[in-house]
Scaffold this active site. Structure first.
Site, mmCIF file in Angstrom:
data_model
loop_
_atom_site.group_PDB
_atom_site.id
_atom_site.type_symbol
_atom_site.label_atom_id
_atom_site.label_comp_id
_atom_site.label_asym_id
_atom_site.label_seq_id
_atom_site.Cartn_x
_atom_site.Cartn_y
_atom_site.Cartn_z
ATOM 1 N N ARG A 1 36.397 23.024 76.169
ATOM 2 C CA ARG A 1 37.476 23.005 75.182
ATOM 3 C C ARG A 1 37.129 22.078 74.028
ATOM 4 N NH1 ARG A 1 43.222 22.232 78.218
ATOM 5 N NH2 ARG A 1 43.546 21.018 76.336
ATOM 6 N N ARG B 1 36.543 17.926 82.816
ATOM 7 C CA ARG B 1 37.134 19.181 82.341
ATOM 8 C C ARG B 1 36.341 19.749 81.169
ATOM 9 N NH1 ARG B 1 43.301 19.064 80.428
ATOM 10 N NH2 ARG B 1 42.437 18.425 78.437
ATOM 11 N N ARG C 1 43.251 12.054 70.647
ATOM 12 C CA ARG C 1 44.408 12.607 71.361
ATOM 13 C C ARG C 1 45.066 11.553 72.254
ATOM 14 N NH1 ARG C 1 42.292 16.990 74.700
ATOM 15 N NH2 ARG C 1 44.436 17.469 75.241
ATOM 16 N N LYS D 1 49.085 17.722 83.931
ATOM 17 C CA LYS D 1 50.267 18.543 83.627
ATOM 18 C C LYS D 1 50.024 20.019 83.943
ATOM 19 C CE LYS D 1 50.523 17.277 79.312
ATOM 20 N NZ LYS D 1 49.370 16.365 79.237
ATOM 21 N N ARG E 1 56.389 16.103 71.767
ATOM 22 C CA ARG E 1 55.440 14.998 71.566
ATOM 23 C C ARG E 1 55.982 13.920 70.648
ATOM 24 N NH1 ARG E 1 49.316 17.325 71.460
ATOM 25 N NH2 ARG E 1 49.465 18.481 73.393
#
Length: 189
Positions: free
Chosen positions: A134, A128, A145, A14, A89
C-alpha cells in the site's frame, strides 16, 4: 441499529477487528480508506480527486468524505447497523456524522478505541507494507499518518467521551483476546 466507530491509529488493527465484528453482529462496514481505494482503482472522478491527496499521506477534505459516507449508508437501508473504520478523524467530522445520523433518526451507539503504542504501530505497518505494498504504508507516508493521528485525530476521543460513548481497549496482544474485549463492551449496548 448498532452503529459503532472503531477508532485507532494506522496499524492498530481496525481492519482485522472490523471483519470479526461484522461477522458477529451482521454490520455494514464503512471504511473510508477502502472507499477511497475503490474509487481510485475504478478511476472515478472522486478517485482522481483523492488519489494524490492520499498518496501524499494527507487527509481527504471533510466535505468529500462525508458525502461518500452518506452515499454508502443510503445504499444500505436495511442494515442492522454500521461500523465506521477510520472515520471520523476530526471533531468537525464527528459532529457532521452525528448530524447526518440524527437526520436519519439514528445515532452512534459507541466508540471503541484500540490503544497501541507508536513502536508497535511502526512494526505492524512495516510488515503490512511488505505484504500489501500500500502506497500509504511507505515509511515517509506512515510517519506523516501517525503524526496526523496523534496531532489531530486523537482529539476526537474527548468529543465522544463527553457523550459517554467512548470505551478504550488494549490493542496489543492476541487478535481473539482483543476481539473478546470488544464484544464484551458491545454486548452491553
Amino acid at each position: 441499529m448498532l452503529n459503532l466507530v472503531l477508532f485507532g491509529p494506522p496499524g492498530a488493527g481496525k481492519g482485522t477487528q472490523s471483519e470479526k465484528l461484522i461477522e458477529k453482529y451482521q454490520l455494514v462496514h464503512i471504511s473510508t480508506g477502502d472507499i477511497f481505494r475503490a474509487h481510485i482503482k475504478g478511476q472515478t472522478t472522486l478517485g482522481q480527486q483523492v488519489s494524490q491527496i492520499i498518496a501524499d499521506g494527507n487527509l481527504v477534505p471533510d466535505a468529500i468524505t462525508i458525502a461518500m459516507l452518506e452515499e454508502e449508508i443510503n445504499k444500505n437501508p436495511h442494515a442492522k447497523g454500521f461500523i465506521f473504520d477510520g472515520f471520523p478523524r476530526t471533531v468537525a467530522q464527528a459532529e457532521a456524522l452525528d448530524e447526518f445520523m440524527e437526520s436519519i433518526n439514528e445515532r452512534i451507539t459507541g466508540v471503541l478505541a484500540l490503544d497501541v503504542t507508536e513502536e508497535e504501530l511502526k512494526q505492524r505497518i512495516a510488515k503490512r507494507q511488505a505484504i500489501s505494498g500500500r502506497a500509504d504504508d511507505a515509511a515517509d507516508k506512515l510517519t506523516k499518518r501517525i503524526e496526523e493521528y496523534f496531532n489531530k485525530t486523537i482529539h476526537v476521543l474527548p468529543y465522544y467521551e463527553g457523550q459517554g460513548k467512548l470505551s478504550k481497549v488494549n490493542g496489543i496482544g492476541d487478535i481473539d483476546t482483543i476481539f473478546q474485549s470488544l464484544t464484551t463492551i458491545i454486548d452491553q449496548y
